[in-house]
Enzyme design. Structure first.
Site, PDB file in Angstrom:
ATOM      1  N   ASP A 265     -51.660 -16.119 -24.738  1.00 21.13           N
ATOM      2  CA  ASP A 265     -52.060 -14.895 -24.065  1.00 21.13           C
ATOM      3  C   ASP A 265     -53.399 -14.483 -24.703  1.00 21.13           C
ATOM      4  OD1 ASP A 265     -51.906 -12.238 -22.841  1.00 21.13           O
ATOM      5  OD2 ASP A 265     -51.303 -11.550 -24.837  1.00 21.13           O
TER       6      ASP A 265
ATOM      7  N   ASP B 243     -55.189 -10.767 -24.471  1.00 22.70           N
ATOM      8  CA  ASP B 243     -55.285  -9.398 -24.994  1.00 22.70           C
ATOM      9  C   ASP B 243     -54.179  -9.113 -26.011  1.00 22.70           C
ATOM     10  OD1 ASP B 243     -57.011  -7.484 -22.588  1.00 22.70           O
ATOM     11  OD2 ASP B 243     -56.717  -9.635 -22.476  1.00 22.70           O
TER      12      ASP B 243
END
Length: 238
Positions: free
Chosen positions: A31, A33
């Protein structure tokens, strides 16, 4: 119930015996953020139009899994970004976006072991493509903001796979990239921090929670609570 073992201070594992050889994995998916980078880009973009608190509250609820429809939560937040300029976005990138500690080291170790690296994000190509380049990542998929006349419209651009990279799309991307490379799901590692990372983490052979929300930490096979991303190398040894 699986027992969570503190493998080392701030590092917990469950459901397997460590250390594992890094060589048994062929693909790692991150991922972006709050995992690879220190910020939630959408919250920082919202700050440019004085709507950070409003947007951040929705982001937090979505990442905790309290808002179950990620697509709906993203559309609600995007609508609040209408009128943000490209110059505002550039400032977020140069002034606020920081690569998290240990990211470069972990990626380098994985690539040295012959692994491919995937960034798959519910964030935006404006940031993801640059992070991909900075960290020498092999593949990236994220959402593309619609920009007209140098300003955000509050919408997204349709891409070949769809318009919103949510939890289901993250999982699909991981499995699709693995399949194209001839890699089995059990040879994949997936790393994230929010509820929308759980589907891809569930599909991978090894799931890693990084400074994650409680719901994610509980379900992950590895939970890094202190230190950088490269702490994974204590559990999966090169």
């Amino acid at each position: 119930m699986t027992t969570v073992n503190e493998f080392a201070p701030g590092l917990a594992i469950q459901g397997f015996t460590a250390p594992l050889p890094l060589s048994q994995f062929k693909l790692i998916a991150f991922d972006m953020d709050s995992t690879l980078i220190s910020i939630e880009c959408i919250d920082e973009i919202a700050d440019a139009v004085g709507r950070k608190a409003e947007v951040a509250a929705i982001t937090e609820a979505a990442m905790r899994g309290e808002i179950t429809d990620f697509k709906e939560s993203l559309r609600r937040r995007l609508a609040l970004l209408k009128g943000v300029t490209l110059a505002d976005m550039e400032r977020v990138y140069t002034e606020r976006l920081k690569i998290n500690p240990g990211a470069a080291e972990l990626i380098a170790a994985c690539q040295k072991a012959g692994m491919k690296v995937l960034l798959v994000s519910g964030g935006f190509t404006f940031f993801a493509d640059r992070v991909k380049e900075r960290l020498n990542i092999d593949f990236a998929r994220s959402n593309q903001l619609e920009i007209v006349g140098g300003e955000l419209t509050g919408g997204l651009v349709m891409q070949s796979w769809g318009d919103i990279c949510d939890g289901a799309e993250k999982r699909r991307t991981l499995l699709e990239v693995a399949s194209l490379l001839g890699i089995a799901p059990h040879e994949c590692i997936a790393m994230g921090d929010g509820a929308n990372d759980l589907p891809m983490m569930g599909a991978a052979g090894l799931s890693v929670a990084y400074h994650a929300k409680p719901k994610v930490r509980e379900q992950a096979m590895v939970a890094i609570q202190e230190g950088g991303l490269d702490r994974l190398l204590e559990v999966v040894k090169p």
